[in-house]
Design an enzyme around this catalytic site. Structure first.
Site, PDB file in Angstrom:
ATOM      1  N   GLY A   1       0.831  -1.141  -0.158  1.00  0.00           N
ATOM      2  CA  GLY A   1      -0.117  -0.089   0.117  1.00  0.00           C
ATOM      3  C   GLY A   1       0.853   1.442   0.221  1.00  0.00           C
TER       4      GLY A   1
ATOM      5  N   GLU B   1       4.971  -6.306   1.907  1.00  0.00           N
ATOM      6  CA  GLU B   1       4.646  -6.901   0.566  1.00  0.00           C
ATOM      7  C   GLU B   1       4.017  -5.818  -0.467  1.00  0.00           C
ATOM      8  OE1 GLU B   1       1.943 -10.132   1.812  1.00  0.00           O
ATOM      9  OE2 GLU B   1       0.465  -8.595   2.344  1.00  0.00           O
TER      10      GLU B   1
ATOM     11  N   GLY C   1       3.505  -4.035  -3.826  1.00  0.00           N
ATOM     12  CA  GLY C   1       3.317  -4.292  -5.228  1.00  0.00           C
ATOM     13  C   GLY C   1       3.380  -3.236  -6.228  1.00  0.00           C
ATOM     14  N   ARG C   2       2.366  -2.229  -6.193  1.00  0.00           N
ATOM     15  CA  ARG C   2       2.397  -0.859  -6.835  1.00  0.00           C
ATOM     16  C   ARG C   2       3.760  -0.282  -6.874  1.00  0.00           C
ATOM     17  NH1 ARG C   2      -2.168   1.637  -9.002  1.00  0.00           N
ATOM     18  NH2 ARG C   2      -3.334   0.276  -7.716  1.00  0.00           N
TER      19      ARG C   2
ATOM     20  N   CYS D   1     -15.151   2.178 -28.478  1.00  0.00           N
ATOM     21  CA  CYS D   1     -16.395   2.991 -28.999  1.00  0.00           C
ATOM     22  C   CYS D   1     -17.140   3.345 -27.517  1.00  0.00           C
ATOM     23  CB  CYS D   1     -17.207   2.128 -29.771  1.00  0.00           C
ATOM     24  SG  CYS D   1     -16.293   1.700 -31.178  1.00  0.00           S
TER      25      CYS D   1
ATOM     26  N   TYR E   1      -0.558  -2.994 -12.097  1.00  0.00           N
ATOM     27  CA  TYR E   1      -1.768  -2.855 -12.371  1.00  0.00           C
ATOM     28  C   TYR E   1      -2.167  -2.218 -13.682  1.00  0.00           C
ATOM     29  CZ  TYR E   1      -1.619  -3.937  -7.187  1.00  0.00           C
ATOM     30  OH  TYR E   1      -1.353  -4.243  -5.978  1.00  0.00           O
TER      31      TYR E   1
HETATM   32  C1  PLP Z   1      -2.771  -5.904  -3.090  1.00  0.00           C
HETATM   33  C2  PLP Z   1      -2.037  -6.239  -1.864  1.00  0.00           C
HETATM   34  C3  PLP Z   1      -0.770  -5.911  -1.509  1.00  0.00           C
HETATM   35  C4  PLP Z   1      -0.013  -4.954  -2.363  1.00  0.00           C
HETATM   36  O1  PLP Z   1      -0.563  -3.743  -2.247  1.00  0.00           O
HETATM   37  P1  PLP Z   1      -0.010  -2.545  -3.177  1.00  0.00           P
HETATM   38  O2  PLP Z   1      -0.865  -1.562  -3.027  1.00  0.00           O
HETATM   39  O3  PLP Z   1       0.077  -2.876  -4.718  1.00  0.00           O
HETATM   40  O4  PLP Z   1       1.411  -2.111  -2.618  1.00  0.00           O
HETATM   41  C5  PLP Z   1      -0.039  -6.605  -0.412  1.00  0.00           C
HETATM   42  N1  PLP Z   1      -0.888  -7.314   0.433  1.00  0.00           N
HETATM   43  C6  PLP Z   1      -2.154  -7.529   0.198  1.00  0.00           C
HETATM   44  C7  PLP Z   1      -2.920  -8.558   1.075  1.00  0.00           C
HETATM   45  C8  PLP Z   1      -2.877  -7.249  -0.770  1.00  0.00           C
HETATM   46  O5  PLP Z   1      -4.049  -7.592  -1.265  1.00  0.00           O
END
Ligand code: PLP
Length: 371
Positions: free
Chosen positions: A212, A246, A248-249, A317, A346
């Site tokens: 997050g 953990e 991601g983004r 469209c 994403y």
């Molecule tokens: C999606 C998710 C993440 C990654 O979130 P980001 O906003 O991409 O950093 C980490 N842990 C859990 C449980 C998630 O569902």
């Protein structure tokens, strides 16, 4: 945000539309995150699970977080030796069975019901209990809305269940409570999660603080302050505690570019439009997040041109097929190449590729691991 030279070169020679990923940039970014933060770094595969992305990240992370049986099988196949944490609501019997056992490093349990089903398999597994705490950060109170994790009462039930299932090893807590937070706010959340987790635990504690970390699409040059976050976590962490994050983004957003060219420029009802090859069925991110996707124009066209505020749309469209709205440009001509930045997370994997049956983009990886 201008693309690195290798990305630019590829963008100008690729069949368009194209996705171009900068694997060197990705590796360096992940290495910097890991160096700054005194926590294990797992990458949330759902942000971008492409094989070259996972293999480029592997040397720079401690493991991967997966949110489905599909992601679990994929990561295991691509990186058989990687440590994997399996989370996510609504795990099926098949998914629990695939996850229970030595190859999965941690299972994040989302509810007492799920723990009961896992225990019934009578297989050894290391579990973290996913909690959904009401916490406050920078004046706002947050929690993941929806069916994620459990509150304190359910946690008590889980601890009772675990006492009767010695084949399951409770390792600690997992909390992914919000997304899009800056370092200061995320540290406030971490302090509350750790304080709370410590109150439930006697032995050495392990806490996964989730992902997050903020990604600012309005200002591509501004990055999450990993140094401040790392320093803050170092101050919070007790010596016998294992912390894990953990994201991601914030790991993969910056390494990807969606590149395409201008098919048509026009003015209608007083507004300027550039119609691009492709569209949001390839890059859904600006629609999903409600932002203008940042872009750079690589001049290549000699056709009719526009200047001033222009709305960049795709070939679908629907009026929703907008990549960027009313963004000022010096000059944008038919035939120009447009490179959208921050398309590494994403992006392709959340887009509705088959709508209207346009051709798929070509995909390119530049950097040491390409070829
Ligand atoms: C999606 C998710 C993440 C990654 O979130 P980001 O906003 O991409 O950093 C980490 N842990 C859990 C449980 C998630 O569902």
């Amino acid at each position: 945000m201008t693309p690195p030279e290798a990305v630019r070169e590829r963008a100008l020679s690729a069949a368009l539309p194209a996705y171009v990923y900068d694997l060197d940039g990705l590796g360096a970014h992940a290495a910097a995150i890991r160096a700054a933060v005194p926590a294990e770094l797992f990458y949330a595969a759902k942000a971008n699970p492409e094989v070259p992305i996972l293999t480029a990240l592997a040397p720079h992370v401690d493991g991967f977080e997966v949110s489905s049986g599909g992601e679990l099988a994929h990561v295991r196949q691509v990186l058989p030796k990687a440590r994997v944490a399996f989370g996510g609501p609504g795990k099926t019997e098949e998914e629990l069975a695939a996850a229970a056992g030595p190859p999965v490093h941690r299972i994040h349990v989302e509810s007492p019901g799920e723990l009961r089903r896992l225990a019934a398999l009578r297989r050894e597994a290391d579990v973290l209990l996913r909690v959904n705490l009401p916490v406050a950060a920078a004046g706002a109170s947050l929690r993941m809305s929806g069916p994620f994790g459990m509150d304190a009462e359910s946690l008590g039930t889980c601890l009772d269940l675990l006492a009767e299932a010695p084949w399951l090893r409770p390792r600690g807590m997992h909390a992914h409570l919000a997304s899009g937070l800056e370092a200061g706010a995320l540290l406030e959340v971490a302090a509350q999660v750790l304080g709370w987790a410590r109150s439930w635990s006697e032995g050495p504690l392990e806490v996964n603080l989730g992902g997050g970390m903020a990604v600012d699409y309005r200002d591509p040059g501004r990055r999450f302050d990993w140094a401040a976050y790392g320093a803050g976590l170092a101050a919070l962490r007790r010596p016998d505690e294992v912390l894990r994050i953990e994201p991601g983004r914030a790991v993969t957003a910056y390494c990807g570019w969606y590149v395409t060219d201008v098919l048509d420029v026009k003015r209608t009802h007083g507004e300027s439009y550039a119609v691009l090859r492709g569209g949001t069925h390839h890059l859904r991110t600006p629609v999903a997040k409600g932002h203008d996707q940042p872009f750079t124009v690589l001049p290549a066209g000699a056709g009719p041109s526009l200047s001033g505020p222009v709305t960049l749309v795709g070939q679908l469209c629907t009026p929703k097929d907008v990549l960027a709205r009313q963004v000022p440009v010096e000059r944008l001509a038919t035939g120009d190449v447009v490179a959208f930045a921050m398309a590494g997370a994403y992006a392709w994997n959340i887009s509705h590729h088959d709508f209207l049956m346009h051709p798929k983009p070509s995909v390119h990886y530049v950097g040491v691991r390409s070829g």
